[in-house]
Design an enzyme around this catalytic site. Structure first.
Site, PDB file in Angstrom:
ATOM      1  CE  LYS A   2      -1.820   1.794   3.990  1.00 17.56           C
ATOM      2  NZ  LYS A   2      -1.583   3.244   4.149  1.00 17.56           N
ATOM      3  CG  ASN A   3       2.183   2.736   3.505  1.00 15.75           C
ATOM      4  OD1 ASN A   3       1.026   3.013   3.189  1.00 15.75           O
ATOM      5  ND2 ASN A   3       2.537   2.519   4.752  1.00 15.75           N
ATOM      6  NE  ARG A  33       0.405  12.423   6.523  1.00 15.55           N
ATOM      7  CZ  ARG A  33       0.661  13.575   7.108  1.00 15.55           C
ATOM      8  NH1 ARG A  33      -0.340  14.311   7.554  1.00 15.55           N
ATOM      9  NH2 ARG A  33       1.893  14.009   7.256  1.00 15.55           N
ATOM     10  CB  CYS A  74      -4.920   6.433  11.183  1.00 15.41           C
ATOM     11  SG  CYS A  74      -4.997   5.088  10.026  1.00 15.41           S
ATOM     12  NE  ARG A  94      -0.350  10.488  10.094  1.00 13.08           N
ATOM     13  CZ  ARG A  94      -0.817   9.426   9.448  1.00 13.08           C
ATOM     14  NH1 ARG A  94      -1.938   8.896   9.831  1.00 13.08           N
ATOM     15  NH2 ARG A  94      -0.176   8.925   8.398  1.00 13.08           N
ATOM     16  N   PRO A  95       0.270  16.581  10.953  1.00 10.87           N
ATOM     17  CG  PRO A  95       1.956  17.752  12.065  1.00 10.87           C
ATOM     18  CD  PRO A  95       1.104  16.520  12.157  1.00 10.87           C
ATOM     19  CB  ILE A  96       0.839  18.663   5.593  1.00  7.90           C
ATOM     20  CG1 ILE A  96      -0.109  19.873   5.602  1.00  7.90           C
ATOM     21  CG2 ILE A  96       0.060  17.361   5.536  1.00  7.90           C
ATOM     22  CD1 ILE A  96      -0.918  20.022   4.318  1.00  7.90           C
ATOM     23  CG  ASP A  97       4.834  20.971  10.130  1.00  9.04           C
ATOM     24  OD1 ASP A  97       4.338  19.828  10.008  1.00  9.04           O
ATOM     25  OD2 ASP A  97       5.732  21.221  10.938  1.00  9.04           O
ATOM     26  CG  LEU A  98       8.220  18.551   8.388  1.00  9.00           C
ATOM     27  CD1 LEU A  98       8.972  17.237   8.625  1.00  9.00           C
ATOM     28  CD2 LEU A  98       9.068  19.727   8.847  1.00  9.00           C
ATOM     29  CG  ASP A 144       2.860   1.601   9.532  1.00 10.77           C
ATOM     30  OD1 ASP A 144       3.132   1.827   8.337  1.00 10.77           O
ATOM     31  OD2 ASP A 144       2.511   2.486  10.329  1.00 10.77           O
ATOM     32  NE  ARG A 149      -7.327   4.400   5.169  1.00 15.04           N
ATOM     33  CZ  ARG A 149      -6.496   5.220   5.835  1.00 15.04           C
ATOM     34  NH1 ARG A 149      -6.649   5.397   7.139  1.00 15.04           N
ATOM     35  NH2 ARG A 149      -5.525   5.838   5.204  1.00 15.04           N
TER      36      ARG A 149
END
Ligand code: EPZ
Length: 423
Positions: free
Chosen positions: A22-23, A92, A116, A121-125, A305, A397
């Site tokens: 998946k990933n 995500r 999840c 789970r920020p996306i600042d980077l 995981d 998922r």
């Protein structure tokens, strides 16, 4: 059907094939947007996150065709789009589209990604790195608008390891003007697979699999066929099923080389494992040993995981185990459900103390996220009596058909309709 019913207490016996990763496939599907033409993705797992990603690509006028385990993606008519929010917000990896779309069409409007409940789970980077590459980003309450006249290669040093940020900056860099360096890049095998896909399509990338990626921007990438590698997390989940229930199983196509940290910990718990080019043999007949300290870490460390599946196995190990979760701030959500089954677990911030008991008892429990949900199915398989795990859509998922796979390993389980009530 929204639940899985498991008749537990039996040792495992049998073999099952491990699905595509998946990933690995999610960022590679996003990467097809960089290529004008038709790419063929082989061994593509048929999971709901892939179906959502395909829906997002179709919303951008991509033509997608699935033939068995192969998905053909044609991006020739790529156009601006309003991505369907339910697909953006359910996972995500919708954020993976950002870098690729900016590289191809120069602007993106999208909601913040979902995923999840395991952490904020920020996306600042992601956004910081893209701004450094010439992207203007206007953040709004529920989403953002990003635009660039041209992506420009630059130097990034990630303050901590981030798989998604590494992937997004990689996708933005391959067609950018000039060179990009990503220091402290994530080293997960899924990033190496993404690099392999991009290099095969004509990208110039050095350092795949290391923490320093150097990308020389090129003018164009070309359509290719690529086979998705087996999913090391699914393989690790079924390895943990054997640690839970005992028995002897063979995991066909398990990517043993990428599973070394998982294999080492399983051996520490008393399992016997034999690696081969065809897969992984797992044998567990003695009661599993406790682990004085297990800590999750980015690759090549023990993967976060797999943490829930091993936590579950440790609930019946011989003695006290201590496990520390270092990647996500809220990844012990299965503890209350395991306690309903008789597990003896204490949570202290990002550490759990597990005192092994002889057996767990079947119960009615609920999944709240993908990997924790899969771990609860393993708990049901080893418990005495019947267990029902509700909200199994979370598990779908990332697992094509966990019931089918576990049946092949000798577990009696089935999908059922469970009346939707709060438990
Ligand atoms: C990827 O998530 C995986 N998902 C996750 O797998 C996996 O657990 C995770 O990497 C770590 O290995 C996919 O590949 C689709 P991160 P990602 O960016 O990219 C923080 C599964 O079950 N962070 O490496 O979101 C973040 O909050 C899923 O298959 C920021 O603070 O993980 C986390 O605490 C679950 N700002 C840490 O970094 C950012 O901009 C690591 O996150 C980005 C991340």
């Amino acid at each position: 059907m929204n639940a899985i019913q498991i008749y537990g207490g039996k040792r495992l016996q049998g073999q099952t094939r491990i699905q595509g990763s998946k990933n690995a496939v999610l960022p590679i599907l996003a990467a097809t947007l960089l290529i004008d033409g038709t790419c063929e993705i082989e061994n593509c797992p048929n999971i709901s996150d892939v179906r959502h990603m395909i829906r997002l690509l179709e919303s951008m006028c991509c033509k997608i065709e699935r033939q068995g385990q192969t998905v053909k993606v044609h991006t020739g008519q790529l156009s601006h789009c309003d991505m369907p929010s339910d697909s953006v917000c359910v996972m995500r990896s919708s954020i993976m589209l950002l870098g690729a779309l900016l590289a191809r069409i120069g602007s993106v409007s999208m909601q913040y990604p979902g995923g999840c409940v395991i952490g904020s789970r920020p996306i600042d980077l992601h956004l910081q790195g893209l701004r450094k590459m010439g992207v203007t980003i206007e953040e709004k309450e529920d989403g953002f608008y990003a635009e660039t006249k041209a992506l420009v290669g630059t130097y990034h040093r990630l303050p901590f390891v981030s798989v998604g940020a590494t992937e997004n900056l990689l996708l933005a860099a391959v067609l950018a003007k000039g060179d990009t360096i990503i220091e402290n890049a994530a080293r997960e095998p899924e990033i190496s697979a993404l690099c392999e896909f991009l290099i095969k399509a004509g990208a110039k990338i050095e350092g795949a699999g290391t923490s320093r990626l150097v990308i020389h921007g090129v003018e164009k990438l070309y359509p290719i066929t690529y086979r998705i590698p087996a999913d090391r997390i699914v393989a690790g989940t079924y390895l943990a099923a054997c640690l839970c229930s005992g028995g002897e199983i063979f995991l066909k196509e398990a990517p043993c080389i990428q599973m070394q940290s998982i294999i080492r910990v399983a051996e520490e718990m008393g399992a016997i494992l034999e690696e081969s080019k065809d897969g992984l043999l797992v044998i567990c007949y003695e009661r599993r040993k406790a682990l004085s300290k297990l800590q999750t870490d980015s690759y090549p460390g023990f993967p976060t995981d797999i943490q829930s599946a091993f936590l579950t196995a440790l609930t019946v190990a011989d003695g006290r185990s201590i496990m520390e979760e270092t990647i996500f701030e809220n990844r012990f959500r299965i503890v209350p459900e395991l306690q309903k089954m008789g597990a003896n677990i204490q949570v202290q911030k990002n550490v759990v103390i597990i005192d092994g008991t002889e057996r767990l008892q079947g119960a009615l429990i609920q999944a709240e996220e993908l990997r924790g949900g899969a771990a609860l199915v393993l708990a049901g398989a080893m418990a005495d009596g019947v267990t029902t795990v509700t909200n199994c859509h979370f598990i779908e998922r990332g697992y094509e058909d966990i019931c089918f796979d576990l049946q092949k390993l000798g577990i009696r389980c089935q999908k059922i309709d469970y009346p939707v009530t709060d438990i």
